[in-house]
Write a protein that holds these residues in place. Structure first.
Motif, PDB file in Angstrom:
ATOM      1  N   GLN A   1      40.499  35.254  39.999  1.00  0.00           N
ATOM      2  CA  GLN A   1      41.075  34.728  38.761  1.00  0.00           C
ATOM      3  C   GLN A   1      40.683  33.255  38.577  1.00  0.00           C
ATOM      4  O   GLN A   1      39.889  32.713  39.315  1.00  0.00           O
ATOM      5  N   THR A   2      41.290  32.654  37.586  1.00  0.00           N
ATOM      6  CA  THR A   2      41.318  31.193  37.506  1.00  0.00           C
ATOM      7  C   THR A   2      42.787  30.822  37.353  1.00  0.00           C
ATOM      8  O   THR A   2      43.597  31.689  36.996  1.00  0.00           O
ATOM      9  N   PRO A   3      43.213  29.584  37.634  1.00  0.00           N
ATOM     10  CA  PRO A   3      42.387  28.414  37.933  1.00  0.00           C
ATOM     11  C   PRO A   3      41.660  28.540  39.263  1.00  0.00           C
ATOM     12  O   PRO A   3      42.055  29.286  40.140  1.00  0.00           O
TER      13      PRO A   3
ATOM     14  N   GLU B   1      26.400  29.693  28.032  1.00  0.00           N
ATOM     15  CA  GLU B   1      27.037  30.446  29.127  1.00  0.00           C
ATOM     16  C   GLU B   1      28.292  29.708  29.576  1.00  0.00           C
ATOM     17  O   GLU B   1      28.363  28.457  29.472  1.00  0.00           O
ATOM     18  N   ARG B   2      29.226  30.430  30.160  1.00  0.00           N
ATOM     19  CA  ARG B   2      30.467  29.810  30.652  1.00  0.00           C
ATOM     20  C   ARG B   2      30.142  28.672  31.618  1.00  0.00           C
ATOM     21  O   ARG B   2      30.750  27.597  31.578  1.00  0.00           O
ATOM     22  N   GLN B   3      29.142  28.900  32.474  1.00  0.00           N
ATOM     23  CA  GLN B   3      28.774  27.895  33.482  1.00  0.00           C
ATOM     24  C   GLN B   3      28.405  26.570  32.831  1.00  0.00           C
ATOM     25  O   GLN B   3      28.822  25.495  33.265  1.00  0.00           O
TER      26      GLN B   3
ATOM     27  N   THR C   1      29.234  33.755  37.332  1.00  0.00           N
ATOM     28  CA  THR C   1      30.375  34.227  36.535  1.00  0.00           C
ATOM     29  C   THR C   1      31.658  33.493  36.887  1.00  0.00           C
ATOM     30  O   THR C   1      32.651  33.607  36.161  1.00  0.00           O
ATOM     31  N   ASP C   2      31.647  32.774  38.004  1.00  0.00           N
ATOM     32  CA  ASP C   2      32.767  31.863  38.269  1.00  0.00           C
ATOM     33  C   ASP C   2      32.206  30.638  38.976  1.00  0.00           C
ATOM     34  O   ASP C   2      31.071  30.630  39.467  1.00  0.00           O
ATOM     35  N   ASP C   3      32.993  29.583  39.059  1.00  0.00           N
ATOM     36  CA  ASP C   3      32.514  28.321  39.637  1.00  0.00           C
ATOM     37  C   ASP C   3      32.462  28.369  41.152  1.00  0.00           C
ATOM     38  O   ASP C   3      31.616  27.725  41.776  1.00  0.00           O
TER      39      ASP C   3
ATOM     40  N   ILE D   1      46.528  37.607  33.809  1.00  0.00           N
ATOM     41  CA  ILE D   1      45.389  38.372  33.285  1.00  0.00           C
ATOM     42  C   ILE D   1      44.504  37.510  32.399  1.00  0.00           C
ATOM     43  O   ILE D   1      44.958  36.504  31.843  1.00  0.00           O
ATOM     44  N   LYS D   2      43.261  37.925  32.274  1.00  0.00           N
ATOM     45  CA  LYS D   2      42.329  37.301  31.323  1.00  0.00           C
ATOM     46  C   LYS D   2      42.248  38.249  30.127  1.00  0.00           C
ATOM     47  O   LYS D   2      41.851  39.408  30.292  1.00  0.00           O
ATOM     48  N   LEU D   3      42.641  37.773  28.963  1.00  0.00           N
ATOM     49  CA  LEU D   3      42.553  38.634  27.780  1.00  0.00           C
ATOM     50  C   LEU D   3      41.080  38.809  27.432  1.00  0.00           C
ATOM     51  O   LEU D   3      40.398  37.865  27.043  1.00  0.00           O
TER      52      LEU D   3
HETATM   53  C1  LIG Z   1      36.035  33.212  36.047  1.00  0.00           C
HETATM   54  C2  LIG Z   1      36.579  34.598  35.979  1.00  0.00           C
HETATM   55  O1  LIG Z   1      37.723  34.629  35.142  1.00  0.00           O
HETATM   56  C3  LIG Z   1      36.965  35.057  37.358  1.00  0.00           C
HETATM   57  O2  LIG Z   1      37.320  36.426  37.332  1.00  0.00           O
HETATM   58  C4  LIG Z   1      35.555  35.593  35.376  1.00  0.00           C
HETATM   59  O3  LIG Z   1      34.421  35.653  36.230  1.00  0.00           O
HETATM   60  C5  LIG Z   1      35.116  35.171  34.009  1.00  0.00           C
HETATM   61  O4  LIG Z   1      34.175  36.141  33.579  1.00  0.00           O
HETATM   62  P1  LIG Z   1      33.822  36.206  32.045  1.00  0.00           P
HETATM   63  O5  LIG Z   1      32.818  37.298  31.865  1.00  0.00           O
HETATM   64  O6  LIG Z   1      33.265  34.836  31.716  1.00  0.00           O
HETATM   65  O7  LIG Z   1      35.113  36.486  31.378  1.00  0.00           O
END
Ligand SMILES: C[C@](O)(CO)[C@H](O)COP(=O)(O)O
Ligand SMILES: Nc1ccn([C@@H]2O[C@H](COP(=O)(O)OP(=O)(O)OP(=O)(O)O)[C@@H](O)[C@H]2O)c(=O)n1
Length: 228
Positions: free
Chosen positions: A159-161, A83-85, A183-185, A206-208
């Motif tokens: 978003q991140t950072p 997982e991302r976490q 899903t986020d820190d 944006i997050k691609l």
């Molecule tokens: C951390 C994040 O980008 C904030 O919007 C998002 O939660 C990441 O989610 P993902 O499902 O891991 O892309």
């Protein structure tokens, strides 16, 4: 200000439907994650960067870091998690800096100006995140039927950072409820009662994630190129 960066880059990019993990896809001549790393490692406050890579992609990441001249930029590679976490936690354990930025490998368009604003805000409460006001109306849905319409004026797209005092984020990860993947820190830091400051992000950070995002990425790239 001593800042370390964690770049979670161990995902499989399922929603992108690409042959390779999306962080390796080419964005105008360089892999997406390389472009993201270049932005983060060139910020003046950043001293150390850890990339959490897929266990089976670590050699590929190391090779690309060397190919694109980032091996000597204080960039370390560790194995990420399922997982991302978990990936973030693995990277976090390698940092010693007072402050930490966590930034998705697939968000190449963040600006130094917003990173600086984020770090300034984080020093007030120990935690700050970039976010933009939601433009659409958001509804909760149960079994295909609307159960609740959320008050849009209170909603932000995160978003991140994301910036934290390292000891605060470490404590949050150590105390995290493993049954509820975050899903986020910021979610983990909120869970231990800390205040998380919102800092205005930019809509083009944006997050691609899905194939449609390439259209956006192309437009952002062209707009940035014309501005230079
Ligand atoms: C951390 C994040 O980008 C904030 O919007 C998002 O939660 C990441 O989610 P993902 O499902 O891991 O892309
Ligand atoms: N186990 C994981 C899952 C995700 N990430 C990273 O977290 C960031 C944001 O995640 P997301 O956009 O969801 O990427 P993926 O998980 O790869 O996408 P998908 O959910 O479509 O598979 C990405 O840089 C991704 O590589 C990670 O380091 N480790």
């Amino acid at each position: 200000m001593s800042v370390g960066v964690v770049i979670p880059a161990a995902g499989k990019g399922k929603r992108m439907k690409s042959a390779v993990s999306k962080q390796f896809l080419d964005l105008y001549g360089e892999p997406i994650f390389i472009r993201t790393l270049r932005v983060m490692t060139t910020h003046p406050a950043v001293k150390h960067t850890v990339v959490a890579a897929g266990r089976d992609e670590m050699a590929q990441v190391e090779s690309l870091l060397a190919e694109y001249g980032l091996s000597s930029s204080g960039v370390e590679v560790v194995p990420g998690g399922r997982e991302r976490q978990q990936s973030v936690f693995e990277g976090l354990k390698r940092l010693q800096s007072e402050w930490v930025l966590v930034h998705d490998a697939v968000r190449p368009f963040v600006s130094h100006e917003r990173i600086t604003a984020l770090l300034t805000a984080a020093q007030e409460t120990g935690a700050a995140i970039l976010a933009v006001p939601v433009k659409d109306t958001i509804k909760e849905v149960e079994a295909g039927v609307v159960s609740h319409t959320l008050k849009r004026s209170r909603l932000w797209a995160v978003q991140t950072p994301q910036a934290f005092r390292r000891d605060l984020l470490l404590q949050a990860h150590q105390q995290a409820d493993s049954d509820v993947p975050a899903t986020d820190d910021a979610m983990l830091v909120e869970a231990i009662g800390a205040s998380v400051r919102i800092v205005a992000g930019e809509y083009d950070n944006i997050k691609l994630t899905t194939p449609e995002d390439w259209v956006l990425a192309d437009a952002i790239w062209k707009k940035r190129s014309m501005e230079q």
